[in-house]
Scaffold this motif. Structure first.
Motif, PDB file in Angstrom:
ATOM      1  N   GLU A 157       0.848  -1.191   0.000  1.00 56.20           N
ATOM      2  CA  GLU A 157       0.000   0.000   0.000  1.00 56.20           C
ATOM      3  C   GLU A 157       0.885   1.242   0.000  1.00 56.20           C
ATOM      4  O   GLU A 157       1.934   1.255   0.648  1.00 56.20           O
ATOM      5  N   VAL A 158       0.426   2.290  -0.692  1.00 52.69           N
ATOM      6  CA  VAL A 158       1.167   3.547  -0.747  1.00 52.69           C
ATOM      7  C   VAL A 158       0.203   4.708  -0.491  1.00 52.69           C
ATOM      8  O   VAL A 158      -0.869   4.772  -1.099  1.00 52.69           O
ATOM      9  N   PHE A 159       0.617   5.620   0.392  1.00 56.77           N
ATOM     10  CA  PHE A 159      -0.129   6.850   0.667  1.00 56.77           C
ATOM     11  C   PHE A 159       0.708   8.022   0.171  1.00 56.77           C
ATOM     12  O   PHE A 159       1.842   8.215   0.613  1.00 56.77           O
ATOM     13  N   THR A 160       0.148   8.806  -0.732  1.00 59.95           N
ATOM     14  CA  THR A 160       0.849   9.937  -1.328  1.00 59.95           C
ATOM     15  C   THR A 160       0.189  11.230  -0.862  1.00 59.95           C
ATOM     16  O   THR A 160      -0.988  11.462  -1.152  1.00 59.95           O
ATOM     17  N   PRO A 161       0.911  12.083  -0.115  1.00 61.29           N
ATOM     18  CA  PRO A 161       0.308  13.334   0.350  1.00 61.29           C
ATOM     19  C   PRO A 161      -0.103  14.238  -0.806  1.00 61.29           C
ATOM     20  O   PRO A 161       0.444  14.154  -1.919  1.00 61.29           O
ATOM     21  N   ALA A 162      -1.047  15.115  -0.544  1.00 64.01           N
ATOM     22  CA  ALA A 162      -1.489  16.081  -1.544  1.00 64.01           C
ATOM     23  C   ALA A 162      -0.298  16.891  -2.050  1.00 64.01           C
ATOM     24  O   ALA A 162       0.550  17.325  -1.277  1.00 64.01           O
ATOM     25  N   GLY A 163      -0.235  17.067  -3.355  1.00 63.46           N
ATOM     26  CA  GLY A 163       0.842  17.829  -3.967  1.00 63.46           C
ATOM     27  C   GLY A 163       2.126  17.058  -4.176  1.00 63.46           C
ATOM     28  O   GLY A 163       3.119  17.628  -4.631  1.00 63.46           O
ATOM     29  N   HIS A 164       2.125  15.745  -3.904  1.00 64.41           N
ATOM     30  CA  HIS A 164       3.324  14.920  -4.014  1.00 64.41           C
ATOM     31  C   HIS A 164       3.216  13.942  -5.190  1.00 64.41           C
ATOM     32  O   HIS A 164       2.147  13.729  -5.751  1.00 64.41           O
ATOM     33  N   TRP A 165       4.356  13.347  -5.512  1.00 65.74           N
ATOM     34  CA  TRP A 165       4.455  12.303  -6.525  1.00 65.74           C
ATOM     35  C   TRP A 165       4.863  10.992  -5.869  1.00 65.74           C
ATOM     36  O   TRP A 165       5.478  10.978  -4.807  1.00 65.74           O
ATOM     37  N   SER A 166       4.514   9.879  -6.525  1.00 63.24           N
ATOM     38  CA  SER A 166       4.998   8.575  -6.093  1.00 63.24           C
ATOM     39  C   SER A 166       5.098   7.651  -7.300  1.00 63.24           C
ATOM     40  O   SER A 166       4.762   8.035  -8.424  1.00 63.24           O
ATOM     41  N   SER A 167       5.596   6.428  -7.049  1.00 65.40           N
ATOM     42  CA  SER A 167       6.061   5.578  -8.156  1.00 65.40           C
ATOM     43  C   SER A 167       6.986   6.405  -9.051  1.00 65.40           C
ATOM     44  O   SER A 167       6.952   6.321 -10.281  1.00 65.40           O
ATOM     45  N   TYR A 168       7.797   7.203  -8.399  1.00 67.95           N
ATOM     46  CA  TYR A 168       8.645   8.206  -9.037  1.00 67.95           C
ATOM     47  C   TYR A 168       9.956   8.290  -8.261  1.00 67.95           C
ATOM     48  O   TYR A 168       9.941   8.085  -7.050  1.00 67.95           O
ATOM     49  N   PRO A 169      11.107   8.554  -8.872  1.00 69.26           N
ATOM     50  CA  PRO A 169      11.308   8.791 -10.290  1.00 69.26           C
ATOM     51  C   PRO A 169      10.794   7.624 -11.151  1.00 69.26           C
ATOM     52  O   PRO A 169      10.844   6.463 -10.743  1.00 69.26           O
ATOM     53  N   SER A 170      10.313   7.984 -12.337  1.00 66.84           N
ATOM     54  CA  SER A 170       9.698   7.003 -13.234  1.00 66.84           C
ATOM     55  C   SER A 170      10.615   5.803 -13.434  1.00 66.84           C
ATOM     56  O   SER A 170      11.821   5.961 -13.652  1.00 66.84           O
ATOM     57  N   HIS A 171      10.038   4.611 -13.382  1.00 68.96           N
ATOM     58  CA  HIS A 171      10.813   3.382 -13.506  1.00 68.96           C
ATOM     59  C   HIS A 171       9.958   2.306 -14.151  1.00 68.96           C
ATOM     60  O   HIS A 171       8.728   2.383 -14.158  1.00 68.96           O
ATOM     61  N   ARG A 172      10.629   1.296 -14.667  1.00 69.75           N
ATOM     62  CA  ARG A 172       9.931   0.178 -15.300  1.00 69.75           C
ATOM     63  C   ARG A 172      10.498  -1.148 -14.789  1.00 69.75           C
ATOM     64  O   ARG A 172      11.654  -1.228 -14.356  1.00 69.75           O
ATOM     65  N   TYR A 189      -4.850   0.038  -7.500  1.00 69.99           N
ATOM     66  CA  TYR A 189      -6.205   0.372  -7.054  1.00 69.99           C
ATOM     67  C   TYR A 189      -6.127   1.699  -6.323  1.00 69.99           C
ATOM     68  O   TYR A 189      -5.480   1.811  -5.282  1.00 69.99           O
ATOM     69  N   HIS A 190      -6.779   2.716  -6.870  1.00 67.41           N
ATOM     70  CA  HIS A 190      -6.644   4.087  -6.382  1.00 67.41           C
ATOM     71  C   HIS A 190      -7.823   4.502  -5.497  1.00 67.41           C
ATOM     72  O   HIS A 190      -8.981   4.180  -5.787  1.00 67.41           O
ATOM     73  N   ARG A 191      -7.491   5.266  -4.451  1.00 67.23           N
ATOM     74  CA  ARG A 191      -8.488   5.977  -3.651  1.00 67.23           C
ATOM     75  C   ARG A 191      -8.017   7.417  -3.471  1.00 67.23           C
ATOM     76  O   ARG A 191      -6.795   7.674  -3.425  1.00 67.23           O
ATOM     77  N   GLU A 238      -5.325  13.890  -1.340  1.00 67.35           N
ATOM     78  CA  GLU A 238      -4.428  12.824  -0.900  1.00 67.35           C
ATOM     79  C   GLU A 238      -4.738  11.554  -1.687  1.00 67.35           C
ATOM     80  O   GLU A 238      -5.907  11.257  -1.967  1.00 67.35           O
ATOM     81  N   MET A 239      -3.707  10.803  -2.046  1.00 70.27           N
ATOM     82  CA  MET A 239      -3.883   9.604  -2.864  1.00 70.27           C
ATOM     83  C   MET A 239      -3.426   8.354  -2.113  1.00 70.27           C
ATOM     84  O   MET A 239      -2.399   8.366  -1.428  1.00 70.27           O
ATOM     85  N   TYR A 240      -4.216   7.302  -2.250  1.00 72.49           N
ATOM     86  CA  TYR A 240      -3.845   5.954  -1.794  1.00 72.49           C
ATOM     87  C   TYR A 240      -3.861   5.041  -3.000  1.00 72.49           C
ATOM     88  O   TYR A 240      -4.686   5.199  -3.899  1.00 72.49           O
ATOM     89  N   TYR A 241      -2.939   4.080  -3.030  1.00 75.68           N
ATOM     90  CA  TYR A 241      -3.111   2.980  -3.966  1.00 75.68           C
ATOM     91  C   TYR A 241      -2.586   1.683  -3.374  1.00 75.68           C
ATOM     92  O   TYR A 241      -1.675   1.661  -2.549  1.00 75.68           O
ATOM     93  N   LEU A 242      -3.231   0.599  -3.797  1.00 75.02           N
ATOM     94  CA  LEU A 242      -2.835  -0.758  -3.461  1.00 75.02           C
ATOM     95  C   LEU A 242      -2.212  -1.360  -4.704  1.00 75.02           C
ATOM     96  O   LEU A 242      -2.860  -1.453  -5.751  1.00 75.02           O
TER      97      LEU A 242
END
Length: 268
Positions: A157-172, A189-191, A238-242
């Motif tokens: 699970e990942v919680f991304t604060p408002a105004g922030h980036w995640s799964s970043y720097p971009s990667h594959r 899965y986004h919330r 604020e963003m959450y994803y599983l």
């Protein structure tokens, strides 16, 4: 709408069902149930292992002939408390009866019969900070490679604060060339908080053959078959994803996008 962005197809019961066949890949499956108190959900795992994640609410779960009791504690995912989860191997079945309104994620991948059924969390899961500046986000690792709970699955699970980036720097992670990189399919899965908000996710390859930028809303799922896949949370939301990942090897090794490699080197 891009075929990488999946909207829920209802408000109650099973609202997402992504299979390897429907996604056009080989490993990852993801389903989601939204249950009202008293509702039930049940499935057979067949040839796949499963991690049930109690995203929100509480449910009594039976699986592999055992009563695992009432799982779940947080009533809103943005409480950020560790989730209650259940691992079940291939060749079994499970049933959940909702004690409260609840959201249950069903994460699946090929099972090899190598692990026993077990509860995962909340003990042993600690919210961990990752990144710097507006790339800071917070992680609940459920079953990454350091947790030898599964044959194939990687779940976090990942919680991304408002105004922030995640799964970043971009990667594959789209080549089977360990230890340089591993092939892992992935679902998000986004919330969003507030739920009326939106986030941004881009999925793109270095050669530009795949380049999709999506506005994700509360409850959406994004498929990442290959390429880089950063997420952005606009100011105010604020963003959450599983995340669910799986591939031929249960290792997470990635390669940064050329344009951001200097950021990864600088922040290491």
């Amino acid at each position: 709408m891009t075929n990488l962005l999946k909207k829920p197809f209802g408000n109650r019961g099973k609202v997402h069902q992504i299979t390897p066949e429907s996604a056009g890949w080989r490993y990852v499956g993801f389903s989601l149930y939204r249950l009202n108190a008293g509702d039930t959900a049940a499935e057979a795992t067949d040839d796949r292992e499963v991690i049930l994640v109690m995203v929100e609410g509480k449910a009594r779960i039976h699986g592999m002939g055992q009563d695992w009791g009432i799982l779940g504690e947080r009533m809103n995912v943005f409480e950020k408390t560790p989730p209650h989860c259940l691992y079940l191997p291939n060749g079994t079945d499970w049933e959940a009866k909702a004690e409260t309104d609840c959201v249950i994620a069903v994460c699946s991948a090929p099972g090899k019969g190598g692990h026993e059924a077990r509860r995962i969390g909340p003990d042993g899961i600690t919210l961990t900070e990752r990144g710097k500046g507006t790339n800071t986000r917070y992680i609940n690792n459920i079953a990454m490679e350091n947790e030898a709970f599964c044959d194939s699955l990687l779940v976090t699970e990942v919680f991304t604060p408002a105004g922030h980036w995640s799964s970043y720097p971009s990667h594959r992670h789209d080549e089977d060339d360990f230890p340089r990189i591993t092939y892992l399919e992935e679902t998000y899965y986004h919330r969003l908080n507030p739920a009326s908000g939106f986030g941004i996710q881009r999925v793109y390859t270095d050669d530009g053959c795949l380049d999709e930028t999506m506005a994700v809303t509360d409850g959406d799922v994004v498929l990442v078959p290959r390429g880089h896949h950063p997420c952005g949370a606009p100011y105010g939301f604020e963003m959450y994803y599983l995340n669910v990942m799986a591939g031929p090897l249960r290792k997470w090794r990635f390669v940064p996008a050329p344009e951001v490699e200097w950021i990864m080197d600088r922040d290491a």
